[in-house]
Design a protein around this motif. Structure first.
Motif, mmCIF file in Angstrom:
data_model
loop_
_atom_site.group_PDB
_atom_site.id
_atom_site.type_symbol
_atom_site.label_atom_id
_atom_site.label_comp_id
_atom_site.label_asym_id
_atom_site.label_seq_id
_atom_site.Cartn_x
_atom_site.Cartn_y
_atom_site.Cartn_z
ATOM 1 N N SER A 333 0.816 -1.204 0.000
ATOM 2 C CA SER A 333 0.000 0.000 0.000
ATOM 3 C C SER A 333 0.850 1.254 0.000
ATOM 4 O O SER A 333 0.430 2.300 -0.447
ATOM 5 N N GLY A 337 -0.247 2.580 -3.806
ATOM 6 C CA GLY A 337 -1.523 1.917 -3.672
ATOM 7 C C GLY A 337 -1.820 0.938 -4.778
ATOM 8 O O GLY A 337 -2.918 0.450 -4.922
ATOM 9 N N THR A 339 -1.937 -2.543 -6.835
ATOM 10 C CA THR A 339 -2.221 -3.884 -6.348
ATOM 11 C C THR A 339 -1.369 -4.910 -7.047
ATOM 12 O O THR A 339 -1.296 -4.951 -8.261
ATOM 13 N N LYS A 774 -5.543 -6.569 -1.354
ATOM 14 C CA LYS A 774 -6.467 -5.461 -1.568
ATOM 15 C C LYS A 774 -7.680 -5.921 -2.361
ATOM 16 O O LYS A 774 -7.557 -6.708 -3.307
ATOM 17 N N GLN A 805 -7.069 6.964 2.948
ATOM 18 C CA GLN A 805 -5.617 6.867 3.093
ATOM 19 C C GLN A 805 -4.944 7.996 2.318
ATOM 20 O O GLN A 805 -5.531 8.582 1.412
ATOM 21 N N GLN A 807 -2.763 9.413 -0.452
ATOM 22 C CA GLN A 807 -2.510 8.983 -1.818
ATOM 23 C C GLN A 807 -1.306 9.741 -2.380
ATOM 24 O O GLN A 807 -0.918 10.793 -1.860
ATOM 25 N N ASN A 845 0.579 5.048 5.978
ATOM 26 C CA ASN A 845 -0.821 4.901 6.367
ATOM 27 C C ASN A 845 -1.025 3.948 7.537
ATOM 28 O O ASN A 845 -2.106 3.911 8.112
ATOM 29 N N LYS A 971 -5.998 12.830 2.269
ATOM 30 C CA LYS A 971 -6.500 11.464 2.321
ATOM 31 C C LYS A 971 -7.676 11.307 1.362
ATOM 32 O O LYS A 971 -8.485 12.208 1.197
ATOM 33 N N ASP A 974 -9.031 4.636 -1.504
ATOM 34 C CA ASP A 974 -8.086 3.904 -2.332
ATOM 35 C C ASP A 974 -8.669 3.698 -3.729
ATOM 36 O O ASP A 974 -9.858 3.409 -3.899
ATOM 37 N N GLN A 975 -7.821 3.838 -4.733
ATOM 38 C CA GLN A 975 -8.281 3.764 -6.115
ATOM 39 C C GLN A 975 -8.871 2.392 -6.446
ATOM 40 O O GLN A 975 -9.895 2.284 -7.129
#
Length: 1053
Positions: A333, A337, A339, A774, A805, A807, A845, A971, A974-975
């Motif tokens: 993360s 962020g 995955t 995620k 969070q 970014q 985070n 913040k 999350d995408q």
């Protein structure tokens, strides 16, 4: 279920039976008569209730108490040792040879309203036999000079004494099961049973009738053959229950979906069985590459008890590969962020451990994961020195060295070649009046298939656990599991009632050693057993007691306890008085459970074994501490698979005493002493026969935020419910798994919902499966989550609690050389950054991200002259600077760039504090730039590694050198989470939209925390969850999840 009793004079009364509570004592005292004291003596009612194995109270519709009885597992004769009453009965009374500790209880007290005494006595006896299926005898000891009242005399019959027996103890009266709740008569089904059974099926479900027609049952009975048999339970010539069994079982499918190691894969042993994973040759380490490699999600691999997830298989990996693989791992993360496409790791809950697998009680390695991630970033920037690893081992983050976690391995499933050794229950139904005798079918089942040793049944997750499968062992799902049902199994030996517990002796050592050979920490168990056999005490004088469970002459279980010497500490630090009245238990009656291991095929008798430990050891309470993963194994003990029998105890908030002022009035050192925090589990005599309502619904929580953890904690700590399928999905698993580190904790502001000690004292890893990854997609129709893009996690109830969070800030791409100001930006500073993240950019985070950042800083910034740039004006940005200064980074090398604040006030909301903070920063040498927005990295060139940053403001631009970039800009959601929510068509209006019951537009999905907002129709935009205590919000969400099961429990009562 209500029952009607008929008094001699007056109207009939509908009564219900329930477990007696200590608050009932004043009402019970009102029912005491003179004959009660002559029969049972003058007793303390609260003490009787507190220590009774089974205490039953009858109430009418107005909740008035009409009757009460208390049953113990030993006679109420002071001169008879509770541990040896079986010899006393056998030596003094005739026809009592079949009475054992397993099938016998003694009535220690009975009172009833006079006019209802006969009906209450019969109903309480019937309730006792129903509550304990293995109970066959109830004894009543009548002292000399007394005689039972008529309502007891008609139920209990005097047992003849043997010649020459000691008559000074009075008379013994007995009550037999067959006179009240007889064992059901089981026979083969006949077609004419159809008319009796059809109403029972139709009352419970009409699905079979709608699918197969009105005469499906007759057709099924008529189709019986050698491979499929049907049986009925008969009472007074009427069929009241039905069971269909078949030996056509797909054991290979079950073996692929469930951990069948203890059952040998439900097959007979065969010489060609493949039980041990093959060894894989060590591959040569691949060369380091400058290109970014696919991320390897570090986590923990569990050997059992995993939630149902369906990942693809990965290549074999040995312990020699870890260094090579770490060179290709990248941030999780904290790295933009993004995955990873790697298979997420699964950490099973500790309560699913059993004798066939390695215990998870001392699993560690999160710190080393963080070190590896920081090293991986460095390996992509420059070659590392050979001495770096040695330096890392001596660094602050590397001490103490944790256990190296297991790397991703190809899932090994044992292959069994023998003949199938199981039959399955295909259809089962019984009249609810007789459901507590459901296990009477099993003896007949095994007689129809004499060559098969296991009976299995699969049930849907949302079906409540009924009395039949309460005697079965729940089989832990394997990873992956393609079967969306729960599997329960029963071993033929479970029908044997020759199960007894006794004190261990020296000759048991070899049998115990063989029993525990496959469990973790078995050396400590054997060491304690040796010490018990040697001296019965530790070297410091602490009393040790060891017990073994024996069946047909074979040792099938072992337990070792010590006297609890820290009971004052436990009482002051944990809410044990939620479960006991402390003043009614002597100090020596508290025991510390160190080891408990029982063969899984006798798991249904585990509480009976505990009950015998209480009786033989003269204890009333047992405590088991569970230490966090980072604690040394020296403090860990083994409790194989039976944590589910205990209840977790919440920790108490502690008073900070002014000891200098209190002087001699201060609490004792037993209360004030500092100890390693641990989670406490407890069981007492009252709880050994009280069943929990088992919930198999798959409850999945996404995000390890405070609100998500509070929700899980509330479910796990519900004492009357057992949630078998709680799963958390989080990139870094549960917080609090890393060893305490004050400097790491300074990298982020504190919410004060949970501290490091709080995490240790609740030990959610005991009750929760964790998937490291995620969420990337939600399939609402199939009720399946996708994790890391390729792994599926099914759910019945989903709670989204990811929160917000930090970014990666997206540069506005403004050309500072062209004189562009913040008023003329070509792009919004709040847009998403979609490119590959720079290698030396850190998002902090959680504690894992903080550990990675600090490790990097310690090993690659302190040893150079690079500058640190912190971008943001949040509280966490100032915390980061404080941590860097504490770590030893000179203030002159720290640059704080504050973007324009969207509000008039700052994060401190106080001008005086603002001035004090900036003054402190100035004195420390930190350079502060206010009102600047990020424009470019590396002057618009390739930002693989950030070396310089450009900023714009309303006036002059700014360009700064940068060795590491800490982003605390804003913040946001999350995408990957946003895309999953949006693609699933969940209503998203700036935030996830929920109603007053936390539901999204899908009733199976709830949202909570800072991710959410209320529907516009409430006109409550300002009242989001961000304005409330996250822990309280999580507890409130749990009420909605628990409420349906509270109703089930009331019905069960």
């Amino acid at each position: 279920m209500a029952t009607t009793i008929f008094p001699k004079d007056g109207p009939p009364e509908a009564v219900t039976a329930r477990r007696t509570e200590s608050l009932d004592a004043p009402h019970i005292l009102k029912l005491v008569q003179e004959s009660t004291n002559s029969l049972f003596g003058r007793v303390n009612i609260v003490n009787i209730i507190e220590k009774a194995v089974l205490a039953v109270t009858l109430c009418n519709e107005k909740e008035e108490i009409l009757g009460h009885a208390a049953f113990y597992d030993y006679p109420n004769i002071p001169s008879v040792d509770p541990a040896s009453w079986e010899d006393w009965v056998a030596n003094n009374y005739k026809n009592a040879e079949k009475s054992t500790a397993l099938n016998t209880l003694f009535m220690h007290y009975f009172v009833a309203k006079k006019e209802y005494s006969h009906g209450c006595a019969r109903e309480i006896i019937r309730t006792a036999f129903n509550a304990i299926p293995d109970l066959h005898y109830l004894f009543l000891v009548v002292p000399m000079g007394a005689y039972p009242e008529s309502y007891l005399d008609e139920i209990f019959k005097q047992v003849d004494k043997k010649e020459g027996s000691n008559g000074g103890h009075g008379a013994l009266f007995a009550c037999h099961r067959h006179n009240h709740v007889p064992v059901l008569h089981i026979r083969k089904a006949r077609v004419e049973d159809h008319d009796d059974l059809t109403p029972i099926f139709n009352r419970q479900s009409d699905m079979l009738k709608m699918t197969y027609g009105d005469y499906f049952l007759a057709e099924l009975i008529e189709a019986q053959d050698d491979h499929m048999q049907c049986m009925v339970a008969e009472v007074d010539g009427t069929a009241i229950g039905f069971m269909s069994i078949s030996d056509d079982v797909n054991v290979d499918l079950l073996n692929n979906c469930f951990e069948l190691g203890p059952m040998h894969g439900l097959r007979k042993p065969h010489p060609d069985d493949e039980l041990i994973p093959p060894k894989t040759p060590t591959p040569s380490p691949p060369p380091q590459e400058e290109e970014r490699a696919p991320s390897v999600q570090s986590g923990k691999t569990a050997s059992t008890g995993k939630p149902e997830v369906t990942p693809p298989e990965t290549g074999d990996t040995t312990s020699e590969d870890k260094k090579a693989m770490s060179q290709h791992s990248s941030g999780r993360s904290s790295r933009a962020g993004s995955t990873s496409n790697e298979e997420p790791k699964v950490q099973s809950k500790l309560s699913d451990a059993n004798l066939s697998t390695t215990s998870m009680l001392s699993e560690g390695g999160v710190v080393e994961d963080a070190m590896k991630e920081a090293d991986d970033r460095a390996s992509q920037m420059s070659s590392r020195k050979s001495s770096m690893k040695e330096e890392a081992e001596l660094s602050r983050l590397g001490t103490p060295q944790p256990i190296t976690p297991m790397m991703p391995q190809k899932r090994f499933v044992p292959t069994y070649k023998g003949a199938a050794n199981a039959f399955s229950i295909q259809l089962f139904c019984i009249d609810e009046r007789y459901e507590m005798r459901s296990t009477d079918f099993l003896s007949q089942c095994f007689s129809l298939f004499p060559d098969l040793d296991f009976c299995v049944i699969t049930v849907p997750h949302l079906v409540p656990e009924f009395p039949l499968i309460q005697e079965f062992m729940r089989v832990t799902p394997r990873c992956p599991s393609t079967l969306s049902q729960e599997l329960y199994s029963f071993y033929r030996a479970g029908l044997i009632k020759n199960f007894k517990a006794r004190l261990a002796c020296s000759s048991d050592y070899n049998a115990v050693e063989k029993l525990v050979s496959s469990i973790d920490l078995n050396d400590k168990l054997l060491s304690d057993l040796t010490q018990y056999n040697k001296a019965r005490r530790d070297e410091d004088g602490t009393e040790i007691q060891a017990f073994v469970a024996e069946c047909m002459g074979q040792i099938v279980g072992v337990a070792i306890i010590r006297r609890e010497e820290d009971i004052e500490y436990i009482r002051s630090h944990y809410n044990i008085e939620d479960f006991i009245y402390y003043n009614h238990h002597k100090r020596e009656e508290h025991g510390h459970l160190h080891h408990f291991a029982l063969n899984p095929i006798f798991k249904h008798l585990s509480k009976y074994f505990i009950k015998e430990i209480f009786r033989l050891g003269h204890k009333t309470c047992l405590y088991y501490p569970l230490y966090p993963a980072y604690v040394s194994k020296e403090t860990s003990t083994h409790l194989s698979g039976h944590l589910n029998d205990m209840v977790p105890v919440r920790a108490r908030r502690q008073i900070v005493y002014p000891l200098d002022k209190l002087g001699i009035n201060a609490p004792s050192n037993r209360v004030l002493k500092e100890k390693e925090p641990y989670a406490l589990n407890h069981i007492n005599r009252k709880l050994v026969v009280e069943p929990k309502v088992t919930v198999n619904a798959r409850i999945v929580v996404v995000g390890a935020s405070d609100v998500g953890l509070a929700f899980l904690e509330a479910l796990a700590y519900c004492p009357h419910l057992r949630f078998n399928n709680l799963t958390l999905i989080s990139p870094h698993g549960l917080p609090g798994e890393m060893s305490p580190d004050e400097l790491r904790d300074q990298m982020l502001g504190k919410s004060y919902c949970y501290t490091q000690d709080d995490y240790a004292k609740c030990s959610l890893r005991t009750w929760i499966n964790v998937v490291y990854g995620k969420m990337t997609a939600i399939d609402r129709k199939k009720k399946v989550l996708t994790v890391n893009g390729n792994t599926q996690v099914p759910y019945d109830h989903l709670v989204l609690s990811m929160g917000l969070q930090y970014q990666i800030p997206a540069p506005t791409e403004a050309d500072i050389e062209g004189g562009v100001t913040s008023a003329e930006l070509p792009n919004s500073p709040d847009r998403r950054y979609l490119k590959a993240p720079p290698k030396n950019l850190f998002l902090v985070n959680d504690e894992y991200d903080a550990a990675v950042a600090l490790y990097w800083t310690e090993n690659y910034i302190l040893k150079s002259q690079r500058k640190v740039l912190v971008y943001g004006c949040t509280l966490d940005a100032y915390c980061c600077i404080q941590a860097l200064l504490t770590m030893g980074v000179p203030g002159e090398r720290i640059q704080l760039v504050e973007p324009p604040s969207p509000y008039q006030s700052t994060c401190f909301n106080n001008p005086v504090i603002d001035q004090a903070i900036h003054k402190s920063l100035q004195e420390a040498g930190v350079v502060v730039y206010s009102g600047y927005l990020l424009a470019q990295w590396n002057d618009g060139n390739d930002p693989t590694e950030i070396t310089s940053c450009s900023f714009t403001s309303t006036k002059d631009p700014l360009r700064l050198e940068c060795g590491v970039f800490f982003a605390y800009y804003k913040k946001a959601v999350d995408q990957n989470a946003f895309k999953a929510i949006n693609d699933a068509c969940l209503v998203y209006d700036g935030k996830l939209v929920i109603d007053a019951s936390f539901h999204t537009n899908d009733v199976s999905i709830r949202g909570t925390g800072t991710l959410t907002k209320y529907q516009r129709k409430y006109h409550a935009d300002q009242w989001t969850h961000a304005n409330f205590n996250s822990k309280e919000v999580g507890i409130h969400v749990s009420f909605y999840e628990i409420e349906p099961y509270r109703i089930i429990r009331i019905k069960c009562k």
